[in-house]
Design a protein around this motif. Structure first.
Motif, PDB file in Angstrom:
ATOM      1  N   GLY A  70     -47.782  35.531 111.652  1.00 32.71           N
ATOM      2  CA  GLY A  70     -47.541  34.203 111.353  1.00 32.71           C
ATOM      3  C   GLY A  70     -46.017  34.041 111.194  1.00 32.71           C
ATOM      4  N   GLU A  71     -45.335  35.049 110.791  1.00 26.30           N
ATOM      5  CA  GLU A  71     -44.029  35.022 110.626  1.00 26.30           C
ATOM      6  C   GLU A  71     -42.888  34.824 111.856  1.00 26.30           C
ATOM      7  OE1 GLU A  71     -41.844  38.018 108.657  1.00 26.30           O
ATOM      8  OE2 GLU A  71     -41.110  36.834 107.033  1.00 26.30           O
ATOM      9  N   ASN A  72     -43.537  35.929 112.672  1.00 27.54           N
ATOM     10  CA  ASN A  72     -42.952  36.176 114.140  1.00 27.54           C
ATOM     11  C   ASN A  72     -43.211  35.370 115.381  1.00 27.54           C
ATOM     12  OD1 ASN A  72     -41.048  38.276 113.636  1.00 27.54           O
ATOM     13  ND2 ASN A  72     -42.763  39.104 112.602  1.00 27.54           N
ATOM     14  N   GLY A  73     -43.745  34.117 115.160  1.00 27.20           N
ATOM     15  CA  GLY A  73     -44.117  33.396 116.506  1.00 27.20           C
ATOM     16  C   GLY A  73     -45.546  33.416 116.664  1.00 27.20           C
ATOM     17  N   GLY A  74     -46.431  33.670 115.936  1.00 27.10           N
ATOM     18  CA  GLY A  74     -47.858  33.711 116.248  1.00 27.10           C
ATOM     19  C   GLY A  74     -48.286  34.381 117.399  1.00 27.10           C
ATOM     20  N   ALA A  75     -48.885  33.662 118.413  1.00 28.04           N
ATOM     21  CA  ALA A  75     -49.262  34.404 119.591  1.00 28.04           C
ATOM     22  C   ALA A  75     -48.361  34.937 120.284  1.00 28.04           C
ATOM     23  CB  ALA A  75     -50.082  33.279 120.481  1.00 28.04           C
ATOM     24  N   ALA A  76     -46.818  34.632 120.123  1.00 29.81           N
ATOM     25  CA  ALA A  76     -45.863  35.280 121.069  1.00 29.81           C
ATOM     26  C   ALA A  76     -45.710  36.808 120.257  1.00 29.81           C
ATOM     27  CB  ALA A  76     -44.574  34.635 120.592  1.00 29.81           C
ATOM     28  N   PHE A  77     -46.040  36.910 119.078  1.00 32.48           N
ATOM     29  CA  PHE A  77     -45.943  38.441 118.238  1.00 32.48           C
ATOM     30  C   PHE A  77     -47.351  38.909 118.755  1.00 32.48           C
ATOM     31  CE2 PHE A  77     -47.135  41.311 114.808  1.00 32.48           C
ATOM     32  CZ  PHE A  77     -46.088  41.884 114.794  1.00 32.48           C
ATOM     33  N   LEU A  78     -48.319  38.346 118.805  1.00 39.23           N
ATOM     34  CA  LEU A  78     -49.431  39.059 119.426  1.00 39.23           C
ATOM     35  C   LEU A  78     -49.344  39.788 120.505  1.00 39.23           C
ATOM     36  CD1 LEU A  78     -52.445  39.342 117.897  1.00 39.23           C
ATOM     37  CD2 LEU A  78     -53.078  37.492 119.416  1.00 39.23           C
ATOM     38  N   PHE A  79     -48.865  38.981 121.579  1.00 37.55           N
ATOM     39  CA  PHE A  79     -48.476  39.285 122.892  1.00 37.55           C
ATOM     40  C   PHE A  79     -47.611  40.851 123.068  1.00 37.55           C
ATOM     41  CE2 PHE A  79     -46.248  38.936 126.971  1.00 37.55           C
ATOM     42  CZ  PHE A  79     -47.371  39.030 127.813  1.00 37.55           C
ATOM     43  N   ILE A  80     -46.771  40.789 121.884  1.00 36.36           N
ATOM     44  CA  ILE A  80     -45.636  41.799 121.897  1.00 36.36           C
ATOM     45  C   ILE A  80     -46.230  42.978 121.408  1.00 36.36           C
ATOM     46  CG2 ILE A  80     -43.524  42.710 121.060  1.00 36.36           C
ATOM     47  CD1 ILE A  80     -42.413  39.802 121.042  1.00 36.36           C
ATOM     48  N   TYR A  81     -46.922  42.675 120.216  1.00 36.18           N
ATOM     49  CA  TYR A  81     -47.734  43.741 119.676  1.00 36.18           C
ATOM     50  C   TYR A  81     -48.808  44.518 120.540  1.00 36.18           C
ATOM     51  CZ  TYR A  81     -51.003  45.915 116.267  1.00 36.18           C
ATOM     52  OH  TYR A  81     -51.401  46.940 115.219  1.00 36.18           O
ATOM     53  N   LEU A  82     -49.545  43.636 121.435  1.00 35.80           N
ATOM     54  CA  LEU A  82     -50.456  44.270 122.368  1.00 35.80           C
ATOM     55  C   LEU A  82     -49.844  44.968 123.390  1.00 35.80           C
ATOM     56  CD1 LEU A  82     -52.945  41.361 123.074  1.00 35.80           C
ATOM     57  CD2 LEU A  82     -53.227  43.374 121.796  1.00 35.80           C
ATOM     58  N   ALA A  83     -48.783  44.534 123.836  1.00 37.17           N
ATOM     59  CA  ALA A  83     -47.709  45.574 124.622  1.00 37.17           C
ATOM     60  C   ALA A  83     -47.402  46.784 123.927  1.00 37.17           C
ATOM     61  CB  ALA A  83     -46.645  44.859 125.110  1.00 37.17           C
ATOM     62  N   CYS A  84     -46.946  46.942 122.712  1.00 36.01           N
ATOM     63  CA  CYS A  84     -46.723  48.058 121.888  1.00 36.01           C
ATOM     64  C   CYS A  84     -47.775  49.030 121.800  1.00 36.01           C
ATOM     65  CB  CYS A  84     -46.182  47.659 120.475  1.00 36.01           C
ATOM     66  SG  CYS A  84     -44.670  46.899 120.620  1.00 36.01           S
ATOM     67  N   ILE A  85     -49.066  48.523 121.730  1.00 36.64           N
ATOM     68  CA  ILE A  85     -50.271  49.144 121.548  1.00 36.64           C
ATOM     69  C   ILE A  85     -50.567  49.869 122.850  1.00 36.64           C
ATOM     70  CG2 ILE A  85     -52.877  48.784 121.212  1.00 36.64           C
ATOM     71  CD1 ILE A  85     -51.954  48.327 118.679  1.00 36.64           C
ATOM     72  N   LEU A  86     -50.445  49.282 123.859  1.00 36.76           N
ATOM     73  CA  LEU A  86     -50.733  49.657 125.467  1.00 36.76           C
ATOM     74  C   LEU A  86     -49.729  50.713 125.755  1.00 36.76           C
ATOM     75  CD1 LEU A  86     -51.996  46.753 127.275  1.00 36.76           C
ATOM     76  CD2 LEU A  86     -53.199  48.318 126.340  1.00 36.76           C
ATOM     77  N   ILE A  87     -48.341  50.451 125.356  1.00 35.84           N
ATOM     78  CA  ILE A  87     -47.277  51.510 126.038  1.00 35.84           C
ATOM     79  C   ILE A  87     -47.082  52.639 124.860  1.00 35.84           C
ATOM     80  CG2 ILE A  87     -45.087  51.619 126.496  1.00 35.84           C
ATOM     81  CD1 ILE A  87     -45.139  48.611 127.196  1.00 35.84           C
ATOM     82  N   ILE A  88     -47.181  52.356 123.729  1.00 34.53           N
ATOM     83  CA  ILE A  88     -46.954  53.426 122.924  1.00 34.53           C
ATOM     84  C   ILE A  88     -48.189  53.940 122.088  1.00 34.53           C
ATOM     85  CG2 ILE A  88     -45.857  54.129 120.627  1.00 34.53           C
ATOM     86  CD1 ILE A  88     -43.746  51.788 121.394  1.00 34.53           C
TER      87      ILE A  88
END
Ligand code: PHE
Length: 449
Positions: free
Chosen positions: A38-56
């Motif tokens: 919620g604090e970090n731009g909603g779906a924008a955060f989700l997108f970055i989070y998913l990238a972290c999950i995949l790469i790390i």
């Protein structure tokens, strides 16, 4: 000798997935992830989070499971077995120390959650002051200690009952229940009249809110949420049959963890906005804002009790993975019986957790690094030990155990997906560098920011 009896193994792939997902899905998913999004731009955060999950997250979890399964040992034994006569067992030692510390305060917070099930059932009134109620709860001396004790007792009993008879049984019973409760709360939340505002806070992609801090939050959350960087996944992997695919099991665990975190936002934000509250963070959101929200909702005592039951279940299946790491070490290396290990170490962890709870009452004037004692333990383990453990584990797999051996364990038997030689770049370069930056930035934020 314990060893001659052979090591226990999960009864099925499903049991393993549920147990590991139980470890991953915890307090972090239910209250921290939704707020970060919620604090970090909603779906924008989700997108970055998913990238972290995949790469790390995904590669590292595969690696931890492989280290466990290849050695069939607790973390210290595992590093000793894969790199004999080297100091790398110290990484295993860190991976046993970290859960010891985390569990000591995790159990205190979990105790609050259990207590709140009963506070909700006793009835919530829209006129009550829930901030005051929470402050009253944690500044009390004996109440939180008793709940901490009860929660540790549940954890100890589960571990004493064994991998199959305890951990697996609890995971198989509680994980479906966890998802069921989550779905009930999601449906309740999104069907409230006026749920749109909360949904848009949670989901509307807002790239203007994305900055360096967003990436720090996303990597940190990916790490903590997947229980990486401490021995939990190594230990659970050590009970996995050679017949099951590591890559596909990991896919399930990572997927379930992400799903739970994502759903939690739907359970929380619509209701918060519908009743005119603003989304606070962390413990404040769960223990102060939400009770007030539920107090305004029809049948709110029931939904409130369900929410805290959800938190308690999520916390319990994470806590048992934490105690199992520590217990497996003394069982393997010191020849203790499982019952003795669970009881003695569990009791020790209970005692080590006491300052965390007393830090809000009689030890309130002790502020290490300016933090409450509980937050201090949390800082040391999450901001320092977990990333450090993750970096060292990745470097170990790439350069000490060697990629060839790691890949052989990870890709055997083949799942839907297998890693190629680029795995070396991920664990040898990308993960150490990215997580290293997070570690340093986190320290900088605490000490200089
Ligand atoms: N993954 C758990 C959560 O999201 C926390 C945890 C971290 C549990 C490390 C075990 C080990 O709350």
């Amino acid at each position: 000798m314990e060893k001659s009896k052979g090591r226990e193994q999960w009864g099925s792939k499903l049991a393993f997935i549920l147990a590991a997902a139980g470890s991953a899905i915890g307090l972090g998913n239910i209250w921290r992830f939704p707020y970060l999004a919620g604090e970090n731009g909603g779906a924008a955060f989700l997108f970055i989070y998913l990238a972290c999950i995949l790469i790390i997250g995904y590669p590292l979890m595969n690696t931890e499971f492989a280290i466990g399964r290849a050695s069939r040992k607790n973390p210290i034994g595992a590093f000793k077995a894969l790199a004999p006569n080297t100091p790398w067992w110290l990484v295993g030692a860190l991976a046993v120390l970290t859960p010891f510390i985390i569990l000591s305060y995790y159990s205190v917070v979990a105790g609050w959650a259990v207590a709140y099930i009963f506070k909700c059932l006793a009835g919530l009134a829209p006129t009550a002051d829930y901030t005051q109620m929470f402050v009253g709860h944690i500044t009390d001396v004996w109440g939180p200690i008793i709940w901490h004790f009860i929660f540790m007792a549940l954890t100890i009993v589960t571990i004493a009952a064994g991998v199959v008879g305890g951990i697996q049984k609890v995971a198989k019973a509680l994980m479906p229940l966890l998802f069921l409760i989550l779905i009930v709360l999601v449906v309740r939340g999104i069907t409230l009249p006026g749920s749109g505002e909360g949904l848009s806070f949670y989901l509307k992609p807002d790239f203007s809110k994305v900055d360096g801090g967003t990436f720090l939050d996303a990597v940190g959350q990916a790490f903590f949420s997947l229980s990486l960087g401490m021995g939990a996944m190594i230990t659970y992997g050590s009970y996995l049959s050679k017949k099951e695919s590591i890559t596909s099991s990991t896919g399930w665990v990572v997927g379930l963890d992400t799903l739970a975190a994502f759903l939690a936002g739907f359970a929380i934000f619509p209701a918060v906005f519908v009743y005119g509250f603003s989304p606070s963070s962390g413990a404040g959101l769960a223990f102060m804002t939400l009770p007030a929200v539920f107090a305004n909702m029809p049948a709110g005592s029931i939904f409130g009790a369900l929410f805290f039951l959800l938190l308690s279940i999520a916390a319990l299946t994470s806590a048992i993975s934490l105690l199992e790491v520590v217990a497996s070490w003394v069982i393997d290396e010191k020849g203790w019986t499982r019952k003795k290990a669970a009881l003695i170490l569990g009791a020790l962890i209970f005692v080590v957790g006491l300052p965390s709870t007393l830090g809000y009452s009689v030890m309130g004037n002790i502020k290490p690094l300016g933090l409450d004692i509980l937050d201090f333990y949390d800082f040391v383990s999450n901001a320092i030990f977990l990333p450090l453990g993750g970096i060292l584990t990745a470097i170990f797999a790439a350069f000490v155990w060697k990629t060839k051996n790691a890949l052989q364990e990870i890709n055997e038997p083949k799942g839907v997906f297998s890693f190629g030689n680029w795995y070396t770049i991920l664990v040898g370069v990308i993960i150490p560098v990215v997580v290293g930056i997070i570690l340093i930035a986190g320290l900088y934020k605490q000490f200089a920011g």
